[in-house]
Design a protein around this motif. Structure first.
Motif, PDB file in Angstrom:
ATOM      1  N   ARG A   1      46.756  10.614   3.548  1.00 44.14           N
ATOM      2  CA  ARG A   1      47.602   9.815   4.016  1.00 44.14           C
ATOM      3  C   ARG A   1      47.197   9.038   5.308  1.00 44.14           C
ATOM      4  N   CYS A   2      46.824   9.646   6.049  1.00 43.17           N
ATOM      5  CA  CYS A   2      46.225   9.285   7.455  1.00 43.17           C
ATOM      6  C   CYS A   2      44.649   9.717   7.607  1.00 43.17           C
ATOM      7  N   PRO A   3      43.887   9.024   6.655  1.00 44.29           N
ATOM      8  CA  PRO A   3      42.459   8.982   6.958  1.00 44.29           C
ATOM      9  C   PRO A   3      41.775   9.005   8.036  1.00 44.29           C
ATOM     10  N   GLU A   4      42.563   8.351   8.736  1.00 43.94           N
ATOM     11  CA  GLU A   4      41.701   7.634  10.490  1.00 43.94           C
ATOM     12  C   GLU A   4      41.849   8.875  11.211  1.00 43.94           C
TER      13      GLU A   4
ATOM     14  N   ARG B   1      37.345  15.101   5.593  1.00 43.67           N
ATOM     15  CA  ARG B   1      38.187  14.483   4.497  1.00 43.67           C
ATOM     16  C   ARG B   1      37.825  14.801   3.108  1.00 43.67           C
ATOM     17  N   LYS B   2      36.441  14.874   2.964  1.00 44.04           N
ATOM     18  CA  LYS B   2      35.860  15.121   1.669  1.00 44.04           C
ATOM     19  C   LYS B   2      35.994  16.469   1.284  1.00 44.04           C
TER      20      LYS B   2
ATOM     21  N   ARG C   1      47.491  11.399  17.755  1.00 41.62           N
ATOM     22  CA  ARG C   1      48.077   9.965  17.370  1.00 41.62           C
ATOM     23  C   ARG C   1      48.873   9.981  16.126  1.00 41.62           C
ATOM     24  N   ARG C   2      48.658  11.100  15.230  1.00 44.46           N
ATOM     25  CA  ARG C   2      49.573  11.049  13.983  1.00 44.46           C
ATOM     26  C   ARG C   2      50.815  11.277  14.282  1.00 44.46           C
TER      27      ARG C   2
ATOM     28  N   ARG D   1      53.946  10.261  12.005  1.00 47.80           N
ATOM     29  CA  ARG D   1      53.784   9.452  11.010  1.00 47.80           C
ATOM     30  C   ARG D   1      53.785  10.120   9.636  1.00 47.80           C
ATOM     31  N   TYR D   2      53.325  11.240   9.559  1.00 46.55           N
ATOM     32  CA  TYR D   2      53.332  11.833   8.202  1.00 46.55           C
ATOM     33  C   TYR D   2      53.221  13.344   8.543  1.00 46.55           C
TER      34      TYR D   2
END
Length: 448
Positions: free
Chosen positions: A122-125, A132-133, A213-214, A285-286
């Motif tokens: 949902r927040c890949p950045e 992530r992978k 940041r998230r 954010r999530y």
């Protein structure tokens, strides 16, 4: 019965996943002291938060049992841990952090995996591409292989179904709870002592969590500009690169003296920090669940949360929720005037709280700052928040979570060899393992 946990987080982690892991084992051992609980970890570490758990009967820590795997413990956790569990007589494997060993099939053991969130999707950045992978592969594989999947919220359950195609019947939602120290409101002397310790002399809003940041702490910092000078903001958590952005903003708008950072606060200080605040802010954010929300509610401090993930689920319908990007609402400029009116005894703010009642969901137009002020409206509002927190506490008590769905997940799982050795288990009509007492099984749970 012996339950083997992927215990790396319980042993090595002192934040969310570690707290969840330790509390789960603690509560299960409270209710079922005759069972065995083994925490499998690549290495042992001195962890003060783990020590009380290891003094309990039936709770132990296990590390690699062969020289080869002791040399490469990280690889052991992925490729050989399940087979060691099988050799040790484990009956059920529980992955506590979204992962299961890759040798699970070779062990022929039933398994449960707890998936906390799919934030990396949902927040890949917020994640490196390689991370992530890796997370995506491990979580997808674990959710697909597990006998049962525990999701910590309905939000996470929806994500598992939509992103990984996991059958809804295979997923059980088991809410998290918070530590018992949050189940009571600290006394006034305790609160004042902690405030003095950290130099908190003025009314403050608190945000607890890693400053990243998230988690969007910048929203609270910007909202602070619309509040009277007497209010401060306390950010309690580990600083990351994102904290430098907050530092720059506070310097630009002369907020340095009003934004206070607290790093490495002892866990025991958190209840008093929450209780001393006017309200808490958790506008991430999530999230998969949002433990700070229920910690705040439990001690009676009303939280402000963000829409878009699970936080509304944790806070309940009476917790004010705002869009995580709604910073500059048109009512911000009215706040100082409204505050002065309230202090002169003029009506309005409490009536606003009663009308909105913490209960009206975010309508897309109400700014975060506009929601903060009603929370400072005196004892009546505070008492309402404390009452609401007590109600939510009953839902999210760790003991209730352990007594309820988790035990039903464990009790009927396919078991190798027709039953757990030494525990009097037997086969059900569909080849399921039916655990003996104290695991009474009120209703059949299918194992997809």
């Amino acid at each position: 019965m012996k339950i083997g946990f992927d215990g790396k987080r319980a042993v090595c982690n002192n934040t969310g996943l570690g707290n969840y892991s330790r509390l789960l084992v603690k509560v299960l051992s409270n209710h079922y002291p005759d069972l065995e609980y083994a925490l499998y970890t690549p290495e042992k570490r001195d962890n003060p938060r783990l020590m009380p758990l290891l003094t309990r009967q039936g709770v132990s820590v296990a590390t690699p049992d062969k020289p080869l795997w002791k040399a490469v413990p990280a690889l052991w956790r992925v490729a050989a841990m399940a087979r060691q569990m099988a050799r040790d007589g484990v009956d059920i494997i529980h992955g506590l952090s979204g992962e299961l060993p890759f040798d699970l099939a070779a062990s022929r053991l039933p398994s449960v995996v707890t998936v906390h969130d799919l934030i990396f999707r949902r927040c890949p950045e917020c994640y490196k591409p390689a991370d992530r992978k890796i997370y995506d592969y491990k979580f997808r594989k674990a959710a697909g292989q597990a006998t049962r999947v525990l999701a910590i919220s309905q939000c996470t359950k929806r994500d598992l179904i939509s992103d990984y195609g996991i059958s809804e019947d295979k997923i059980d939602v088991v809410y998290q709870g918070c530590d018992a120290q949050f189940h009571r409101r600290p006394s006034d002397p305790e609160i004042e002592g902690v405030k003095k310790k950290y130099g908190l002399k003025r009314p403050y809003i608190i945000s607890v969590g890693t400053i990243e940041r998230r988690k969007n702490q910048m929203m609270a910092v910007r909202g602070l500009r619309g509040l009277p000078q007497e209010f401060d903001l306390v950010l309690a958590g580990r600083r990351t690169e994102y904290a430098a952005t907050i530092d720059q903003y506070t310097a630009t708008y002369s907020l340095e003296g009003r934004v206070k950072f607290i790093e490495n606060a002892p866990f025991a200080d958190l209840p008093a920090l929450y209780a001393g605040a006017l309200c808490s802010s958790y506008t991430s954010r999530y999230e998969g669940f949002g433990i700070p929300v229920i910690e705040s509610l439990n001690v009676g401090t009303p939280p402000i949360i963000a829409t878009g993930s699970c936080l509304e689920e944790a806070g309940g319908p009476q917790t004010p929720a705002v869009d995580p990007d709604d910073i500059e609402g048109e009512r911000v400029n009215q706040l100082p005037q409204r505050t002065r009116q309230h202090r002169k005894g003029r009506p309005g703010l409490c009536e606003t709280v009663q009308r909105r009642g913490y209960g009206n969901r975010h309508d897309g137009n109400i700014s975060k700052s506009d929601r903060i002020m009603p929370l400072t409206a005196g004892n009546g509002t505070k008492q309402y928040a404390q009452s609401h927190g007590r109600q939510r506490k009953d839902i999210f008590k760790r003991e209730a979570a352990a007594r309820c769905r988790r035990r039903r997940v464990y009790r009927r799982l396919p078991c190798r060899g027709g039953g757990a050795p030494g525990h009097g288990g037997n086969r059900g009509s569909e080849g399921e393992y039916i655990a003996p007492l104290p695991y009474r099984f009120p209703a059949r749970v299918s194992c997809a």
